[in-house]
Design an enzyme around this catalytic site. Structure first.
Site, PDB file in Angstrom:
ATOM      1  CG  HIS A  82      -1.771   1.225   1.322  1.00  0.00           C
ATOM      2  ND1 HIS A  82      -2.954   1.313   0.628  1.00  0.00           N
ATOM      3  CD2 HIS A  82      -1.614   2.412   1.956  1.00  0.00           C
ATOM      4  CE1 HIS A  82      -3.503   2.499   0.842  1.00  0.00           C
ATOM      5  NE2 HIS A  82      -2.708   3.191   1.646  1.00  0.00           N
ATOM      6  CG  ASP A 161     -12.096   3.096   5.842  1.00  0.00           C
ATOM      7  OD1 ASP A 161     -11.664   3.949   6.640  1.00  0.00           O
ATOM      8  OD2 ASP A 161     -11.820   3.084   4.621  1.00  0.00           O
ATOM      9  NE  ARG A 168     -10.909  10.014   9.221  1.00  0.00           N
ATOM     10  CZ  ARG A 168      -9.967   9.291   8.588  1.00  0.00           C
ATOM     11  NH1 ARG A 168     -10.240   8.095   8.117  1.00  0.00           N
ATOM     12  NH2 ARG A 168      -8.745   9.760   8.463  1.00  0.00           N
ATOM     13  CB  SER A 183      -8.792   4.773   7.500  1.00  0.00           C
ATOM     14  OG  SER A 183      -9.148   4.825   6.154  1.00  0.00           O
ATOM     15  CE  LYS A 187      -9.113   1.850   3.344  1.00  0.00           C
ATOM     16  NZ  LYS A 187      -9.274   3.217   2.976  1.00  0.00           N
TER      17      LYS A 187
HETATM   18  N1  URA Z   1      -6.299   6.811   2.964  1.00  0.00           N
HETATM   19  C1  URA Z   1      -7.193   6.017   3.578  1.00  0.00           C
HETATM   20  O1  URA Z   1      -7.508   4.930   3.103  1.00  0.00           O
HETATM   21  N2  URA Z   1      -7.715   6.455   4.741  1.00  0.00           N
HETATM   22  C2  URA Z   1      -7.396   7.622   5.317  1.00  0.00           C
HETATM   23  O2  URA Z   1      -7.895   7.939   6.376  1.00  0.00           O
HETATM   24  C3  URA Z   1      -6.474   8.434   4.658  1.00  0.00           C
HETATM   25  C4  URA Z   1      -5.929   8.006   3.476  1.00  0.00           C
END
Ligand code: URA
Length: 437
Positions: A82, A161, A168, A183, A187
């Protein structure tokens, strides 16, 4: 339990129990707790923070809010990668086939982009016919056969999320490290990989603009990964200037292909070798990252990496003739060079400004609903540290609309800082650190 009491507890600096975090996430996802109460709780989190335990609990509650993929059918250690995102960041397009060629099974769920350019899926959709929508049994079969699948993230992955992130975004509570870490990691954990390699970017074009925050984000995510039993390592890497020369979807696909063929820009190649070396090490294919780098270089040199890319695109229905003939990718009607107005050395190229210019050209979305122009973007002609003569090409702008070119041109010129004296090389670091605990 009452959400009112939990808001009050966080407002007053208290620490939530696992049950309390689960209560918030489960009842928010199912619509029982309203947005206004969760907004107040998020703001209290921004002021008073979350402990490590709360952050891990939040991550797991969000991961469990939807499908938890079981990749157990695929033999070997499955690795996910990621990046926190940056301008010209096409590393997944290079890394995924490269490590797959080294024998590492890679299952990558990627998103679409919001901002300067598209996400990995948008970039792959520049390829005629490419299909990012595979059913679970299809992508598992594909990874078993050829070690690689890159698919669009489904709505069933960490839906809590998704809902929380939208809230957010509307309540100025995005930039909080425990919230960002949970967050991202929710994932990754729900996606089922055994090991996770994170590229945490820092600098003008990154989410984490300063190094201190990047360290904190990297450490928090590594800690979460370890606590939930996933091998996790994070690299902190530079995003002050764009990565490589290409910014824009089809242009980035071409640059990724050139890198897989052994001709890519130095910074992109070096970063992919470093991240890739950690991936093959985590997967147990090599003993250390030095061996990993040597293996990956060999796979580029002997053609295995580009062959794997071709196999992957074919498996997902894409045309492969573009690999030898880039004209088959979307083409911009206008290619406009931007010339330097002075002579000297490039001291910086403001990545965020280049990103915004690419977006103005049509390469990115300012709103979720916007269409992307896959052909649009920017090819830089110079990188930080390079010498430049007045009248030399700083960049070429690609677009299908003359008005967009005029807007982007001003921004692009502004993004280059050119001074007469030579800059100190040490300023242009690419990899700052590796965090593994
Ligand atoms: N990327 C994400 O997946 N979540 C966040 O909170 C910020 C960047």
């Amino acid at each position: 339990m009452q959400m009112y009491d939990l808001i009050k507890k966080k407002r007053d600096g208290g620490e939530h129990s696992t049950e309390e975090i689960n209560y918030i996430i489960e009842n928010y996802t199912s619509g029982i707790i309203p947005d206004y109460q969760v907004s107040a709780w998020l703001m209290a989190v921004c002021f008073n923070g979350l402990s490590h335990k709360e952050t891990v609990d939040l991550t797991m509650a969000m991961a469990r809010s939807g499908d938890m993929l079981d990749l157990g059918e695929i033999p070997g250690i499955k690795v996910d990668k990621h990046s926190t995102g940056g301008v010209g960041d096409k590393t997944t397009l290079v890394l995924a086939p490269l490590v797959a060629a080294a024998g590492v099974p890679i299952v990558k769920m990627s998103g679409r982009g919001l901002g300067h350019t598209g996400g990995t899926i948008d970039k792959l959709e520049s390829i005629p016919g490419f299909n990012p929508y595979l059913e679970k049994h299809e992508f598992i079969k594909q990874v078993k056969e050829i070690n690689i699948a890159i698919i669009a993230q489904t709505a069933e992955l960490a839906p809590a999320d998704k809902k929380l992130y939208a809230l957010r975004d509307a309540t100025a509570t995005v930039d909080n490290i425990p919230l960002i870490s949970s967050s991202i990691m929710s994932k990754k954990i729900a996606s089922g990989a055994d090991a996770i390699v994170l590229d945490v970017k820092t600098g003008r074009g990154a989410f984490m603009q300063n190094l201190k925050d990047a360290y904190e984000l990297a450490r928090t995510m590594v800690e979460i990964g370890k606590q939930v039993g996933r091998r996790t390592v994070a690299l902190i890497t530079d995003m002050n200037q764009p990565l490589g020369f290409a910014v824009g979807n089809a242009l980035e696909v071409i640059e990724a292909l050139e890198t897989l063929k052994g001709n890519g820009p130095n910074d992109l190649r070096a970063l992919c070798l470093e991240l890739g070396a950690h991936i093959v090490e985590q997967a147990g294919v090599v003993k250390n990252t030095e061996e990993g780098k040597a293996l990956l270089k060999k796979l580029i040199d002997d053609g295995s990496a580009i062959y794997k890319f071709e196999e992957f695109v074919r498996a997902q229905n894409g045309s492969t003739s573009f690999i030898e003939n880039y004209d088959e990718l979307p083409q911009a009607k206008i290619k406009e060079p931007v010339l330097s107005e002075s002579s000297g050395y490039v001291h910086s190229i403001l990545a965020d400004e280049v990103g915004k210019a690419a977006m103005q050209l049509g390469a990115g979305r300012s709103k979720k609903e916007d269409d992307i122009d896959h052909a649009a973007g920017i090819m830089l002609g110079k990188k930080s540290g390079d010498m430049v003569e007045k009248g030399e090409v700083l960049a070429v702008l690609y677009a299908n609309d003359r008005e967009k070119i005029e807007l982007a041109k001003k921004r692009l010129i502004f993004s280059f800082e050119i001074k007469p004296e030579k800059p100190v090389e040490e300023r242009f670091k690419l990899i700052y650190d590796v965090i593994d605990r």
